[in-house]
Design a protein around this motif. Structure first.
Motif, PDB file in Angstrom:
ATOM      1  N   VAL A 396       0.715  -1.550   0.293  1.00  0.00           N
ATOM      2  CA  VAL A 396       0.047  -0.280  -0.014  1.00  0.00           C
ATOM      3  C   VAL A 396       0.819   1.171   0.030  1.00  0.00           C
ATOM      4  N   VAL A 397       1.867   1.217   0.455  1.00  0.00           N
ATOM      5  CA  VAL A 397       2.871   2.599   0.998  1.00  0.00           C
ATOM      6  C   VAL A 397       3.104   2.663  -0.161  1.00  0.00           C
ATOM      7  N   ARG A 398       4.211   1.578  -0.682  1.00  0.00           N
ATOM      8  CA  ARG A 398       4.845   1.658  -2.783  1.00  0.00           C
ATOM      9  C   ARG A 398       3.304   2.204  -3.084  1.00  0.00           C
ATOM     10  N   MET A 399       2.578   1.658  -3.119  1.00  0.00           N
ATOM     11  CA  MET A 399       1.088   2.415  -4.114  1.00  0.00           C
ATOM     12  C   MET A 399       0.890   3.998  -3.863  1.00  0.00           C
ATOM     13  N   VAL A 400       1.278   4.323  -3.079  1.00  0.00           N
ATOM     14  CA  VAL A 400       0.301   5.124  -2.051  1.00  0.00           C
ATOM     15  C   VAL A 400       1.466   6.258  -3.134  1.00  0.00           C
ATOM     16  N   GLU A 401       3.133   5.840  -2.860  1.00  0.00           N
ATOM     17  CA  GLU A 401       3.771   6.807  -3.010  1.00  0.00           C
ATOM     18  C   GLU A 401       4.644   7.082  -4.404  1.00  0.00           C
ATOM     19  N   ASN A 402       3.659   6.200  -5.108  1.00  0.00           N
ATOM     20  CA  ASN A 402       4.466   5.750  -7.084  1.00  0.00           C
ATOM     21  C   ASN A 402       2.379   7.084  -7.156  1.00  0.00           C
ATOM     22  N   TYR A 403       2.060   6.909  -6.237  1.00  0.00           N
ATOM     23  CA  TYR A 403       0.982   8.013  -7.247  1.00  0.00           C
ATOM     24  C   TYR A 403       0.469   9.400  -7.657  1.00  0.00           C
ATOM     25  N   PRO A 404       1.686   9.671  -7.347  1.00  0.00           N
ATOM     26  CA  PRO A 404       2.336  10.439  -6.041  1.00  0.00           C
ATOM     27  C   PRO A 404       1.002  10.271  -4.525  1.00  0.00           C
ATOM     28  N   GLY A 405       1.509  10.353  -3.410  1.00  0.00           N
ATOM     29  CA  GLY A 405       0.816  10.980  -2.737  1.00  0.00           C
ATOM     30  C   GLY A 405       1.512  10.735  -0.864  1.00  0.00           C
ATOM     31  N   MET A 406       0.282  10.239   0.071  1.00  0.00           N
ATOM     32  CA  MET A 406       0.899  10.365   1.753  1.00  0.00           C
ATOM     33  C   MET A 406       0.377   9.615   1.761  1.00  0.00           C
ATOM     34  N   ILE A 407       0.800   8.801   3.252  1.00  0.00           N
ATOM     35  CA  ILE A 407      -0.126   8.272   3.915  1.00  0.00           C
ATOM     36  C   ILE A 407       0.690   7.577   5.237  1.00  0.00           C
ATOM     37  N   THR A 408      -0.379   8.148   6.544  1.00  0.00           N
ATOM     38  CA  THR A 408       0.137   8.490   7.958  1.00  0.00           C
ATOM     39  C   THR A 408      -0.671   7.630   8.461  1.00  0.00           C
ATOM     40  N   ILE A 409      -0.545   6.721  10.260  1.00  0.00           N
ATOM     41  CA  ILE A 409      -1.559   5.534  10.339  1.00  0.00           C
ATOM     42  C   ILE A 409      -0.680   6.179  11.687  1.00  0.00           C
ATOM     43  N   GLN A 410      -1.826   6.512  12.108  1.00  0.00           N
ATOM     44  CA  GLN A 410      -2.038   6.690  13.438  1.00  0.00           C
ATOM     45  C   GLN A 410      -2.649   5.434  14.996  1.00  0.00           C
ATOM     46  N   GLN A 411      -2.291   6.315  16.229  1.00  0.00           N
ATOM     47  CA  GLN A 411      -3.049   5.566  17.084  1.00  0.00           C
ATOM     48  C   GLN A 411      -4.199   5.437  18.024  1.00  0.00           C
ATOM     49  N   SER A 412      -5.253   6.119  18.492  1.00  0.00           N
ATOM     50  CA  SER A 412      -6.106   6.837  19.610  1.00  0.00           C
ATOM     51  C   SER A 412      -6.697   5.874  20.262  1.00  0.00           C
ATOM     52  N   ILE A 413      -7.344   6.242  21.468  1.00  0.00           N
ATOM     53  CA  ILE A 413      -7.502   5.707  21.929  1.00  0.00           C
ATOM     54  C   ILE A 413      -8.723   4.297  21.293  1.00  0.00           C
ATOM     55  N   ASN A 414      -8.927   3.235  21.553  1.00  0.00           N
ATOM     56  CA  ASN A 414      -9.903   2.267  20.966  1.00  0.00           C
ATOM     57  C   ASN A 414      -9.957   2.215  19.428  1.00  0.00           C
ATOM     58  N   ARG A 415      -8.426   2.988  18.603  1.00  0.00           N
ATOM     59  CA  ARG A 415      -8.741   2.658  17.042  1.00  0.00           C
ATOM     60  C   ARG A 415      -7.346   3.478  16.907  1.00  0.00           C
ATOM     61  N   VAL A 416      -7.344   3.075  15.169  1.00  0.00           N
ATOM     62  CA  VAL A 416      -6.185   2.858  14.662  1.00  0.00           C
ATOM     63  C   VAL A 416      -7.181   3.611  13.376  1.00  0.00           C
ATOM     64  N   ILE A 417      -6.196   4.556  12.905  1.00  0.00           N
ATOM     65  CA  ILE A 417      -6.497   5.604  11.610  1.00  0.00           C
ATOM     66  C   ILE A 417      -5.645   5.836  10.795  1.00  0.00           C
ATOM     67  N   VAL A 418      -5.775   5.759   9.568  1.00  0.00           N
ATOM     68  CA  VAL A 418      -4.926   5.807   7.620  1.00  0.00           C
ATOM     69  C   VAL A 418      -5.488   6.641   7.410  1.00  0.00           C
ATOM     70  N   GLN A 419      -4.617   7.703   7.076  1.00  0.00           N
ATOM     71  CA  GLN A 419      -5.036   8.680   6.237  1.00  0.00           C
ATOM     72  C   GLN A 419      -3.813   8.665   5.113  1.00  0.00           C
ATOM     73  N   MET A 420      -4.580   8.878   4.078  1.00  0.00           N
ATOM     74  CA  MET A 420      -4.216   9.028   2.432  1.00  0.00           C
ATOM     75  C   MET A 420      -4.423  10.337   1.804  1.00  0.00           C
ATOM     76  N   ILE A 421      -3.569  11.727   1.392  1.00  0.00           N
ATOM     77  CA  ILE A 421      -3.721  12.326   0.533  1.00  0.00           C
ATOM     78  C   ILE A 421      -3.265  12.292  -1.029  1.00  0.00           C
ATOM     79  N   PHE A 422      -4.266  12.197  -1.696  1.00  0.00           N
ATOM     80  CA  PHE A 422      -3.736  12.229  -3.201  1.00  0.00           C
ATOM     81  C   PHE A 422      -3.953  13.549  -3.770  1.00  0.00           C
TER      82      PHE A 422
END
Length: 431
Positions: A396-422
């Motif tokens: 996924v990271v390789r595809m996002v970077e080839n898009y080109p785009g950015m990806i971040t993954i973070q954890q909050s309370i009882n949640r995991v959030i993946v954000q992608m910007i294209f």
């Protein structure tokens, strides 16, 4: 008398204890840990009692022959308790014995650099065995468990090295004096051993990379097939709906004819027959992008079967401009991870939320899912505990970077959030 042989007993029992820990590390053990730790003191006690008789007469050559016989019998018996193939088991056994030989020889020469060489020898062995155990567990074991081919090729050079150790040690009359007189032979054999295993380690890493690439390609092809099937199903549903709308005119005309003839019963019977033959084909449109819509249909069905709430807010999916297959694989990998995380939850609500919106001229995509526990991150990505795991996320990271785009993954309370910007417009489109 026991005080005189105390250094020998410490050295021998330490070596046996560490060897018993080292042997099962590379293997798939059938025994439970409790049974293993119960048997270990009994084996060490028997070994100490037998070796003590030899240490009292300072018969170190006899100790060598006994140790070789003991370890061979133990290793052969251990095979019945392992799930490894014969070639894996032989490679494991030969590697452990070669490691044992290196540590014993190295500690013999290094101990004279310290005061109290008799006790320093034991301390050096303990340190070297500890390093070997960490190396086996952290580096060699993951490669060993994932690679299932070419063990015969690896076994040949390692067996040759073991034969070299056995020949030099057994061909000499007195082990202790011979090691002092022929140290050059042992140094050379240790160097050859280290170089050989370095080459094997590089080969295992190369094979692992090929296996992971092959698995990724297989999974990608499977996901592409699923997406194509889902898209085909969606398109056939749309076609069926259009045909139904087209046929409604004819049904209306037939019903009108019944009513004009004042044949109310005939009209009702016809409606009942039409209703019984009508097949419901609900059309679920989550997105204006056909590939993402197919992905959502697929994973919404899986989530519903597993009792997971799946919320989709695909407001801007039509701005995806990458190859449809890449977008499908990218979202499939992320949603598959989200499903796995939700399935592992026991005390919180299981939910997956997908959002796509426009933000500052870019496509913002968020995937949020329930998660219990704490993630460990490495280079911005969650660390996986599964052997060979993390391949999908790296893809996924390789595809996002080839898009080109950015990806971040973070954890909050009882949640995991993946954000992608294209970006909506790429440099290739502007050229």
């Amino acid at each position: 008398m026991w005080i005189d042989i105390l250094p020998d007993l410490l050295r021998g029992s330490t070596s046996t204890f560490c060897l018993l820990i080292l042997l099962p590390i590379l293997s798939r053990n059938k025994l439970k840990p409790l049974i293993t730790w119960t048997l270990m003191p009994m084996i060490i006690l028997v070994d100490v009692v037998i070796c003590a008789q030899l240490y009292m007469t300072r018969n170190y050559t006899g100790v060598l022959y006994y140790s070789l016989a003991f370890y061979v019998v133990f290793i052969v018996g251990l095979k019945m308790l392992l799930k490894d193939t014969y070639l894996q088991w032989l490679f494991n056994s030969v590697t452990v014995l070669n490691t044992y030989a290196i540590i014993v020889i190295a500690s013999f020469y290094l101990c004279y650099l310290f005061p109290q060489p008799a006790y320093a020898n034991t301390a050096i062995r303990l340190v070297l065995f500890a390093l070997a155990i960490v190396f086996f567990k952290k580096i060699l074991r993951p490669l060993y468990l994932e690679v299932s081919e070419n063990w015969g090729a690896f076994l040949l050079p390692t067996s040759g090295i073991l034969v070299g150790y056995l020949y030099i040690l057994t061909a000499l009359d007195d082990v202790e004096s011979s090691m002092n007189q022929h140290s050059g032979y042992f140094y050379l054999l240790i160097l050859i051993t280290l170089l050989t295993y370095s080459a094997i380690l590089l080969s295992l890493k190369s094979l692992r990379g090929k296996f992971l690439l092959r698995e990724e390609n297989i999974r990608r092809q499977a996901n592409e097939w699923l997406l194509k099937s889902e898209i085909a199903s969606y398109e056939s549903t749309v076609i069926a709906a259009k045909q139904t709308r087209h046929d409604i005119r004819h049904h209306n005309a037939i019903i009108a004819e019944y009513l004009n003839s004042e044949d109310l019963k005939g009209a009702l019977d016809y409606l009942a027959l039409y209703e019984s033959n009508l097949q419901e084909q609900p059309i679920k449109n989550y997105s204006k992008h056909p590939t993402t819509n197919a992905v959502f249909r697929l994973f919404e069905r899986r989530a519903r079967q597993k009792g997971i709430k799946f919320s989709i807010q695909a407001e801007a999916d039509h701005y995806y401009h990458s190859d449809g297959a890449d977008v499908g694989i990218m979202l499939s990998n992320l949603l598959e991870n989200a499903l796995s995380a939700c399935q592992a939850c026991h005390s919180i609500e299981k939910i997956i939320v997908y959002r796509s919106t426009l933000q500052n001229g870019s496509l913002l995509v968020e995937i949020e899912n329930s998660f219990e526990g704490n993630l460990e991150f490495e280079n911005g990505l969650p660390k996986t505990t599964k052997p060979g795991g993390g391949t999908g996320l790296k893809s996924v990271v390789r595809m996002v970077e080839n898009y080109p785009g950015m990806i971040t993954i973070q954890q909050s309370i009882n949640r995991v959030i993946v954000q992608m910007i294209f970006p909506i417009e790429t440099p290739q489109q502007n050229a």
